[in-house]
Design a protein around this motif. Structure first.
Motif, PDB file in Angstrom:
ATOM      1  N   SER A  55       5.521   7.652  17.243  1.00 42.82           N
ATOM      2  CA  SER A  55       4.724   7.668  18.479  1.00 42.82           C
ATOM      3  C   SER A  55       5.023   6.401  19.283  1.00 42.82           C
ATOM      4  CB  SER A  55       3.231   7.714  18.147  1.00 42.82           C
ATOM      5  OG  SER A  55       2.817   6.441  17.716  1.00 42.82           O
ATOM      6  N   ASP A  56       4.324   6.294  20.399  1.00 36.52           N
ATOM      7  CA  ASP A  56       4.507   5.129  21.280  1.00 36.52           C
ATOM      8  C   ASP A  56       3.382   4.113  21.027  1.00 36.52           C
ATOM      9  OD1 ASP A  56       5.994   3.929  23.289  1.00 36.52           O
ATOM     10  OD2 ASP A  56       4.665   4.651  24.869  1.00 36.52           O
ATOM     11  N   PHE A  57       2.785   4.174  19.844  1.00 36.65           N
ATOM     12  CA  PHE A  57       1.543   3.452  19.574  1.00 36.65           C
ATOM     13  C   PHE A  57       1.631   1.960  19.913  1.00 36.65           C
ATOM     14  CE2 PHE A  57      -1.213   1.168  16.521  1.00 36.65           C
ATOM     15  CZ  PHE A  57      -2.438   1.650  16.928  1.00 36.65           C
TER      16      PHE A  57
ATOM     17  N   ASN B 261       0.808  -1.230   0.000  1.00 43.50           N
ATOM     18  CA  ASN B 261       0.000   0.000   0.000  1.00 43.50           C
ATOM     19  C   ASN B 261       0.836   1.273   0.000  1.00 43.50           C
ATOM     20  OD1 ASN B 261      -2.232  -1.577   0.102  1.00 43.50           O
ATOM     21  ND2 ASN B 261      -2.847  -1.070   2.182  1.00 43.50           N
ATOM     22  N   ASN B 262       2.068   1.191   0.503  1.00 43.09           N
ATOM     23  CA  ASN B 262       2.828   2.428   0.731  1.00 43.09           C
ATOM     24  C   ASN B 262       3.909   2.642  -0.325  1.00 43.09           C
ATOM     25  OD1 ASN B 262       1.441   3.320   3.079  1.00 43.09           O
ATOM     26  ND2 ASN B 262       2.391   1.637   4.186  1.00 43.09           N
ATOM     27  N   SER B 263       3.568   3.509  -1.279  1.00 41.69           N
ATOM     28  CA  SER B 263       4.510   3.801  -2.374  1.00 41.69           C
ATOM     29  C   SER B 263       5.548   4.829  -1.898  1.00 41.69           C
ATOM     30  CB  SER B 263       3.745   4.320  -3.585  1.00 41.69           C
ATOM     31  OG  SER B 263       2.927   5.392  -3.179  1.00 41.69           O
ATOM     32  N   PRO B 264       6.674   4.901  -2.621  1.00 41.59           N
ATOM     33  CA  PRO B 264       7.751   5.808  -2.190  1.00 41.59           C
ATOM     34  C   PRO B 264       7.274   7.262  -2.055  1.00 41.59           C
ATOM     35  CG  PRO B 264       8.533   4.341  -3.902  1.00 41.59           C
ATOM     36  CD  PRO B 264       7.056   4.106  -3.803  1.00 41.59           C
ATOM     37  N   ALA B 265       7.589   7.847  -0.925  1.00 43.40           N
ATOM     38  CA  ALA B 265       7.249   9.252  -0.609  1.00 43.40           C
ATOM     39  C   ALA B 265       5.744   9.519  -0.700  1.00 43.40           C
ATOM     40  CB  ALA B 265       8.012  10.216  -1.515  1.00 43.40           C
ATOM     41  N   GLY B 266       4.934   8.444  -0.553  1.00 46.03           N
ATOM     42  CA  GLY B 266       3.492   8.579  -0.736  1.00 46.03           C
ATOM     43  C   GLY B 266       2.751   9.003   0.530  1.00 46.03           C
ATOM     44  N   VAL B 267       1.433   9.062   0.362  1.00 47.25           N
ATOM     45  CA  VAL B 267       0.543   9.514   1.445  1.00 47.25           C
ATOM     46  C   VAL B 267       0.645   8.569   2.652  1.00 47.25           C
ATOM     47  CG1 VAL B 267      -1.909   9.793   2.029  1.00 47.25           C
ATOM     48  CG2 VAL B 267      -1.045  10.595  -0.179  1.00 47.25           C
ATOM     49  N   GLY B 268       0.476   7.263   2.363  1.00 44.97           N
ATOM     50  CA  GLY B 268       0.454   6.274   3.452  1.00 44.97           C
ATOM     51  C   GLY B 268       1.752   6.270   4.233  1.00 44.97           C
ATOM     52  N   MET B 269       2.881   6.362   3.513  1.00 43.16           N
ATOM     53  CA  MET B 269       4.194   6.294   4.167  1.00 43.16           C
ATOM     54  C   MET B 269       4.410   7.502   5.086  1.00 43.16           C
ATOM     55  SD  MET B 269       6.373   3.959   4.119  1.00 43.16           S
ATOM     56  CE  MET B 269       7.514   3.903   5.468  1.00 43.16           C
ATOM     57  N   HIS B 270       3.881   8.656   4.670  1.00 47.31           N
ATOM     58  CA  HIS B 270       3.993   9.840   5.531  1.00 47.31           C
ATOM     59  C   HIS B 270       3.160   9.655   6.806  1.00 47.31           C
ATOM     60  CE1 HIS B 270       6.114  11.889   2.333  1.00 47.31           C
ATOM     61  NE2 HIS B 270       6.365  12.866   3.203  1.00 47.31           N
ATOM     62  N   GLY B 271       1.988   9.066   6.646  1.00 53.36           N
ATOM     63  CA  GLY B 271       1.163   8.794   7.824  1.00 53.36           C
ATOM     64  C   GLY B 271       1.844   7.808   8.761  1.00 53.36           C
ATOM     65  N   LEU B 272       2.396   6.757   8.170  1.00 52.43           N
ATOM     66  CA  LEU B 272       3.053   5.722   8.988  1.00 52.43           C
ATOM     67  C   LEU B 272       4.266   6.267   9.734  1.00 52.43           C
ATOM     68  CD1 LEU B 272       3.212   2.323   7.096  1.00 52.43           C
ATOM     69  CD2 LEU B 272       1.864   2.958   9.107  1.00 52.43           C
ATOM     70  N   PHE B 273       4.968   7.198   9.095  1.00 51.93           N
ATOM     71  CA  PHE B 273       6.159   7.775   9.714  1.00 51.93           C
ATOM     72  C   PHE B 273       5.787   8.415  11.068  1.00 51.93           C
ATOM     73  CE2 PHE B 273       8.894  11.601  10.262  1.00 51.93           C
ATOM     74  CZ  PHE B 273      10.077  10.933  10.553  1.00 51.93           C
ATOM     75  N   GLU B 274       4.656   9.139  11.093  1.00 49.94           N
ATOM     76  CA  GLU B 274       4.217   9.762  12.355  1.00 49.94           C
ATOM     77  C   GLU B 274       3.869   8.691  13.395  1.00 49.94           C
ATOM     78  OE1 GLU B 274       4.271  12.739  13.664  1.00 49.94           O
ATOM     79  OE2 GLU B 274       5.250  13.450  11.851  1.00 49.94           O
ATOM     80  N   LEU B 275       3.213   7.637  12.920  1.00 46.68           N
ATOM     81  CA  LEU B 275       2.836   6.557  13.845  1.00 46.68           C
ATOM     82  C   LEU B 275       4.095   5.888  14.400  1.00 46.68           C
ATOM     83  CD1 LEU B 275       0.018   5.860  14.670  1.00 46.68           C
ATOM     84  CD2 LEU B 275      -0.065   4.110  12.910  1.00 46.68           C
TER      85      LEU B 275
END
Ligand code: NAP
Length: 265
Positions: free
Chosen positions: A242-244, A225-239
């Protein structure tokens, strides 16, 4: 048709029999109830069209399975004494959290088929596992239809039952919390709440289906699902920042610890 008698007709007993009846798995005639609170029994009998036996004693005598649905702090010894006096052969199904098979066997003086069940709170849906431990005297096959009438059954080693309770039975709470947080995230980003809610529900059920259908590990689907420099990867980076994951894991460990504490109180 097995006759099932509940001693202690509280929330969990009602959830079990409501699921069994509403899912068409068992007839109301299969169930009888007794409780310290006679009014509660009368109400449940009327609500679910259950039979009213001549007496609590007669219902115990007639039962194939006797479910002990009282709380750990209630007078379990007196419940056991009553069962022992009236019915020497019925299989006992205990849903009391923390009371072991060894303790129950000792109370019954050995020689009694006993099943220890930890039902989950998803009984109405047919989803979710009950944790089940049987002593060597229980015949599994005839018991199974009753256990499956309020969900799925996972037979586990008794020493894993506290883990199962804190992780599995309490598990739905983490999911509710996750759903609430994710819906709020959609609202925070600007989506109206009804649409945010529908999106989260669909994604949740769909994600589980996708894992089952594909047989892939969640990480493999994330990679797809996560393409290079894509939307999903940016979201995952924040997660990832975190301490999720660790928070979730600490929550489960706390729930497992508390299950064991309660059993020892
Ligand atoms: N709720 C859950 O999610 C869950 C999950 C797994 C297992 N469990 C276990 O299921 C059991 C029942 O929980 P629950 O939430 O259903 O509790 P509950 O709603 O308080 O039900 C217990 C019922 O038993 C009655 N009672 C107490 N002593 C009795 C006796 N000697 N004879 C007959 N009835 C008696 C109580 O009456 P009074 O209230 O008048 O005393 C009450 O109506 C507990 O042992 C719990 O550990 C619960």
């Amino acid at each position: 048709m097995s006759q099932i008698h509940f001693i202690g007709a509280g929330q969990m007993a009602e959830a079990m029999l409501r699921a069994a009846i509403s899912r068409g798995q068992m007839a109301p005639a299969c169930f009888t109830l007794s409780d310290i609170n006679a009014q509660r029994v009368t109400e449940l009998q009327a609500q679910y069209q259950l039979p009213s036996p001549m007496s609590d004693e007669q219902a115990i005598v007639d039962a194939d399975y006797i479910v002990i649905g009282v709380r750990p702090q209630d007078d379990i010894a007196s419940v056991v004494a009553k069962i022992s006096q009236l019915n020497q052969s019925a299989t006992v199904v205990s849903i009391i959290a923390g009371v072991t098979l060894a303790t129950l066997s000792q109370l019954f003086g050995g020689n009694r088929p006993i099943a220890r069940i930890i039902p989950n709170t998803l009984t109405d849906t047919g989803y979710g596992y009950s944790g089940a431990v049987l002593n060597e005297l229980v015949q599994k096959e005839p018991l199974q239809p009753f256990l499956e009438s309020f969900g799925k059954v996972m037979y586990i080693d008794e020493r894993m039952l506290d883990i199962f309770t804190g992780f599995g039975v309490a598990g739905v709470n983490y999911v509710y919390y996750f759903i609430e947080s994710l819906v709020d995230a959609g609202v925070l980003a600007g989506l109206p709440r009804p649409q945010a809610k529908d999106t989260v529900y669909e994604n949740l059920v769909g994600a589980v289906e996708m894992l089952k259908i594909s047989g892939k590990h969640p990480r493999q689907l994330l990679d797809i699902n996560n393409s290079p420099a894509g939307v999903g990867m940016h979201g995952l980076f924040e997660l990832n920042n975190s301490d999720f994951a660790a928070s979730l894991q600490r929550s489960v460990l706390a729930a497992v610890r508390r299950t064991t504490e309660l059993a020892n109180e």
